[in-house]
Design an enzyme around this catalytic site. Sequence first.
Site, mmCIF file in Angstrom:
data_model
loop_
_atom_site.group_PDB
_atom_site.id
_atom_site.type_symbol
_atom_site.label_atom_id
_atom_site.label_comp_id
_atom_site.label_asym_id
_atom_site.label_seq_id
_atom_site.Cartn_x
_atom_site.Cartn_y
_atom_site.Cartn_z
ATOM 1 N N LYS A 33 40.872 -20.557 15.451
ATOM 2 C CA LYS A 33 40.505 -19.789 14.250
ATOM 3 C C LYS A 33 39.017 -19.454 14.243
ATOM 4 C CE LYS A 33 44.110 -22.138 11.587
ATOM 5 N NZ LYS A 33 45.096 -21.110 11.619
ATOM 6 N N CYS A 34 38.534 -18.953 15.349
ATOM 7 C CA CYS A 34 37.106 -18.697 15.556
ATOM 8 C C CYS A 34 36.900 -17.208 15.835
ATOM 9 C CB CYS A 34 36.641 -19.541 16.751
ATOM 10 S SG CYS A 34 34.942 -19.272 17.276
ATOM 11 N N GLY A 35 35.720 -16.712 15.552
ATOM 12 C CA GLY A 35 35.403 -15.329 15.889
ATOM 13 C C GLY A 35 35.499 -15.051 17.383
#
Length: 180
Positions: A33-35
């Site tokens: 759930k990271c950029g």
Amino acid sequence: MNVYDFSGKTPKGEKSLRDYEGKVLLIVNTASKCGFTPQFKELEDLYLKYKDRGLEVLGFPCNQFAEQDPGTDAEIHEFCQLNYGVTFQVFGKGDVRGENAQPLFKWLTSQKGFKGFDESHPIAKILEGVLKEKFPEYLEGDGIKWNFTKFLIDREGNVVDRFEPTTVPSAIAPEIEKLL
């Protein structure tokens, strides 16, 4: 000492990195759930392009950076496969920096220190701002700064280079080719 002296947990139990002896490795701390999560696609592309020539990509999920990988190991594996078609080895979740860091990551960061972010990456300034504001201690020393830090390992198990999250996996291809 080299990378083969370490192991990691998998859904099937402990796996020795000695199983990858003689291969070129790209070891990456990941998050769902990271950029930078879309880098899974480029990591898989690299793996598929070079696996027959001896490349292994090894993903190590971590929830240390703004809790961007909160799922269970099973959920993380399912996410990687369903969303990015990941077929490379994804290990169990664990810490990659600090006192409780996995021994592998303590060793990796002792071999290749932090060289700075690629300022041409669109997220570089944002990441640096977040670190300065919320996690200033992460900017100190050579520890992992954020998700998707990548370490390139030669066929003898030595760390050749370190690439920060702002280096996209496709940019590492020429360095991988030199080692294959």
